[in-house]
Design an enzyme around this catalytic site. Structure first.
Site, mmCIF file in Angstrom:
data_model
loop_
_atom_site.group_PDB
_atom_site.id
_atom_site.type_symbol
_atom_site.label_atom_id
_atom_site.label_comp_id
_atom_site.label_asym_id
_atom_site.label_seq_id
_atom_site.Cartn_x
_atom_site.Cartn_y
_atom_site.Cartn_z
ATOM 1 C CE LYS A 118 -3.052 2.458 2.739
ATOM 2 N NZ LYS A 118 -4.225 2.507 4.107
ATOM 3 C CG ASP A 157 -5.450 8.012 4.684
ATOM 4 O OD1 ASP A 157 -6.620 8.651 4.052
ATOM 5 O OD2 ASP A 157 -5.734 6.973 5.222
ATOM 6 C CE LYS A 166 -6.720 8.589 7.959
ATOM 7 N NZ LYS A 166 -7.355 7.404 8.883
ATOM 8 C CG ASP A 194 -1.896 5.211 4.820
ATOM 9 O OD1 ASP A 194 -2.010 4.037 5.464
ATOM 10 O OD2 ASP A 194 -3.139 5.586 4.300
ATOM 11 C CG ASP A 221 -9.973 7.595 6.670
ATOM 12 O OD1 ASP A 221 -9.094 7.615 5.980
ATOM 13 O OD2 ASP A 221 -10.231 7.753 7.695
ATOM 14 C CD GLU A 241 -6.607 5.353 2.400
ATOM 15 O OE1 GLU A 241 -7.814 5.526 3.045
ATOM 16 O OE2 GLU A 241 -5.490 5.184 2.778
ATOM 17 N NE ARG A 244 -10.976 -1.029 3.296
ATOM 18 C CZ ARG A 244 -11.806 -1.328 4.465
ATOM 19 N NH1 ARG A 244 -12.739 -1.958 4.288
ATOM 20 N NH2 ARG A 244 -11.072 -0.887 5.676
HETATM 21 N N1 BES Z 1 -4.555 4.549 6.685
HETATM 22 C C1 BES Z 1 -5.528 4.016 7.515
HETATM 23 C C2 BES Z 1 -5.235 2.925 8.671
HETATM 24 C C3 BES Z 1 -4.267 3.401 9.518
HETATM 25 C C4 BES Z 1 -4.841 3.897 10.881
HETATM 26 C C5 BES Z 1 -2.885 3.355 9.477
HETATM 27 C C6 BES Z 1 -3.820 4.270 11.961
HETATM 28 C C7 BES Z 1 -1.930 3.528 10.531
HETATM 29 C C8 BES Z 1 -2.582 4.113 11.776
HETATM 30 C C9 BES Z 1 -6.738 3.721 6.753
HETATM 31 O O1 BES Z 1 -6.861 4.198 5.481
HETATM 32 C C10 BES Z 1 -8.116 4.008 7.408
HETATM 33 O O2 BES Z 1 -8.148 5.141 7.297
HETATM 34 N N2 BES Z 1 -8.856 3.136 7.920
HETATM 35 C C11 BES Z 1 -9.874 3.408 8.323
HETATM 36 C C12 BES Z 1 -10.849 2.345 7.712
HETATM 37 C C13 BES Z 1 -12.466 2.705 8.398
HETATM 38 C C14 BES Z 1 -12.909 3.907 7.574
HETATM 39 C C15 BES Z 1 -13.192 1.631 7.793
HETATM 40 C C16 BES Z 1 -9.780 3.058 9.936
HETATM 41 O O3 BES Z 1 -8.948 2.433 10.264
HETATM 42 O O4 BES Z 1 -10.249 3.815 10.608
HETATM 43 ZN ZN ZN Z 2 -4.903 4.687 4.466
HETATM 44 MN MN MN Z 3 -7.890 5.954 5.205
#
Ligand code: BES
Ligand code: ZN
Ligand code: MN
Length: 490
Positions: free
Chosen positions: A260, A265, A272, A284, A343, A345, A347
């Site tokens: 990834k 992000d 966020k 990220d 968010d 993204e 995947r």
């Molecule tokens: N990049 C984040 C996940 C992440 C969180 C990485 C903390 C490193 C530290 C990912 O893109 C994300 O935002 N995931 C969301 C998914 C949700 C919207 C289903 C999450 O984990 O909150």
């Molecule tokens: Zn992310």
């Molecule tokens: Mn995200």
């Protein structure tokens, strides 16, 4: 700094700091150490008594040797109980020693071999010393911490292990590349500079490289609509990076590593909020950074495995061109996705990268991603989640990780949870309910791999460390470069 496999005997070593490993409960000195103690005027036995040193894992004691001796200081490092020794015990001990020795010019390390081979110990200690001493001062006008003064590190009793040391140095150079890519902020590491980094690797180490520009991605199979949807709000064009290492002889196996590579992000329109760690989201692209770090090491180690390194690099931003929550995207395999959360993204970018990887006809695909906060909730900061459709592949990776000390925990592919991703209007949504969030993320990815053995590693926690830990320092860790390289080369 030079790490040397020295044939010099423990009693004959001369220099600044001599570090010796001691097993827990074995503070009655072995014959060799008793002789050394005598030569050092009782410094070792004195240290053991004064510091109540027991040899516990992670413990250390340092003392000055009385005047005129050919060794200036001695350090005792606890290795823990003999029955708990793992290769990582040597790595952690060597890392602790390196951190104690930064003010010395010369360091000698003598650890008992236990049941390990000299090769593995020499390699592990080399990795540990380099990685524990690595500081990223690129963004400071003046380094805050003093640069280590170490000029030579002698691995005592490991004479002849030059090749293992070189192997360790190569792996460490890959880990450091990954750390530097993750530490660099999003105004330095962009999709463009990530592609440049890959191009430099290709040039220096003779890898094949293909960069798919936006138009190329639009034209790949049914169009990489999922990946491109994520990037569409950014002013910086996406770069789909594909590096290939091919062995000179016929490859005994072909694999793809997909990282990834979201260089920032923001969350997109599902922005966020402050307090969510948005300011840390330069990390990220940690999966892609480890992919390029592994490429750097693998290209030098030259295993007889063909390896494809894939980074679908882009930024997840906000602008008038941003995807709207609710937009429907079409991935390159024709599957449609209702974006109920911009968010989620990572995947989306991986969906098209996985489809692309499968067209290469590889025997296994491993993706690694800072994919979900839910995985951090489940496993904490030090352990990555591991999902696999192939048991043999899972065992391979777990065995590889056992040697490197990087921690993974296998998680279930619970197909029933895919119900949470069902969409009224498209083939699937990109997010499901909060419970099991790292599992539904894995299930989403699974929709984009047909029948190639596949593994997903959620590395959201371990790519970053808030405090020094084993061979890692504060900041980017370079996780899981060592495990990936070990998996490909062993
Ligand atoms: N990049 C984040 C996940 C992440 C969180 C990485 C903390 C490193 C530290 C990912 O893109 C994300 O935002 N995931 C969301 C998914 C949700 C919207 C289903 C999450 O984990 O909150
Ligand atoms: Zn992310
Ligand atoms: Mn995200």
């Amino acid at each position: 700094m030079q790490i040397k496999a020295t044939p010099t005997k423990l009693l004959d070593w001369t220099g600044g700091l001599l570090a010796v490993g001691i097993l827990e409960g074995e503070t009655k000195l072995s014959e060799g150490l008793a002789k050394l103690d005598e030569q050092l005027a009782g410094t070792i036995s004195e240290l053991i008594a004064d510091e109540e040193f027991e040899g516990k894992s992670g413990s250390s004691a340092v003392g000055r040797v009385g005047g005129g001796n050919s060794v200036r200081k001695v350090a005792l490092i606890g290795l823990g109980k003999a029955e708990d020794l793992k290769l990582d015990s040597w790595r952690n001990a060597a890392a602790a020693i390196a951190r104690l020795a930064t003010k010395e010019k010369t360091l000698g390390i003598s650890l008992p071999l236990g049941s390990q081979s000299p090769e593995t110990v020499a390699q592990a200690m080399t990795e540990a010393v380099i990685l524990a001493l690595h500081q990223d001062n690129r963004f400071k006008s003046e380094p805050e911490a003093k640069e280590p003064k170490l000029e030579t590190v002698d691995l005592i009793g490991l004479g002849g292990q030059e090749a293992a040391i070189a192997h360790g140095e190569t792996i460490a150079s890959g880990v450091i590349l990954a750390r530097e890519l993750v530490n660099a902020p999003a105004n330095v590491i962009t999709p463009g500079t990530m592609a440049q980094t890959a191009q430099q690797l290709a040039q220096v180490y003779g890898l094949e490289i293909k960069i798919l520009e936006q138009a190329d991605c639009e034209n790949f199979e049914q169009g990489m609509g999922a990946y491109l949807g994520v990037g569409q709000a950014s002013d910086i064009p996406p770069k789909f990076i594909h590096l290939t290492y091919k062995p000179s002889d016929t490859a005994k196996r072909k694999v793809a590593i997909v990282g990834k590579s979201v260089t920032f992000d923001s969350g997109g329109l599902n922005l966020k909020p402050s307090g969510s760690g948005i300011e840390t989201m330069k990390m990220d692209m940690g999966g892609g950074a480890a992919t390029l770090g592994a490429a750097k090491a693998i290209a030098q180690l030259k295993p007889d495995v063909e390896v494809h390194f894939i980074c679908a690099a882009t930024e997840n931003m906000v602008s008038g061109k941003a995807m709207h929550p609710g937009d429907i995207l079409k991935a390159s395999n024709g599957k449609t996705i209702e974006v109920n959360n911009t968010d989620a993204e990572g995947r989306l970018t991986l969906a098209d990268a996985l489809v692309y990887a499968e067209t290469l006809g590889v025997d296994a695909i491993v993706d690694l991603a800072t994919l979900t906060g839910a995985c951090i909730v489940a496993l904490g900061n030090d352990i990555a989640g591991l999902w696999s459709t192939d048991d043999a592949l899972a065992v391979e990776m777990k065995n590889s990780a056992e040697m490197t000390g990087e921690k993974f925990w296998q998680m279930p592919i619970e197909d029933k949870y895919f119900e949470g991703l069902k969409s009224q209007i498209a083939d699937m949504k990109n997010t499901g309910p909060r419970p099991g969030g790292s599992i539904t993320a894995a299930l989403f990815l699974k929709q984009f791999v047909k029948d190639t053995p596949w593994m997903h590693l959620d590395v959201a926690g371990p790519v970053w460390a808030d405090s020094p830990n084993g061979v890692s320092n504060k900041g980017a860790t370079g996780f899981p470069v060592r495990t990936l390289v070990n998996w490909v080369t062993k």
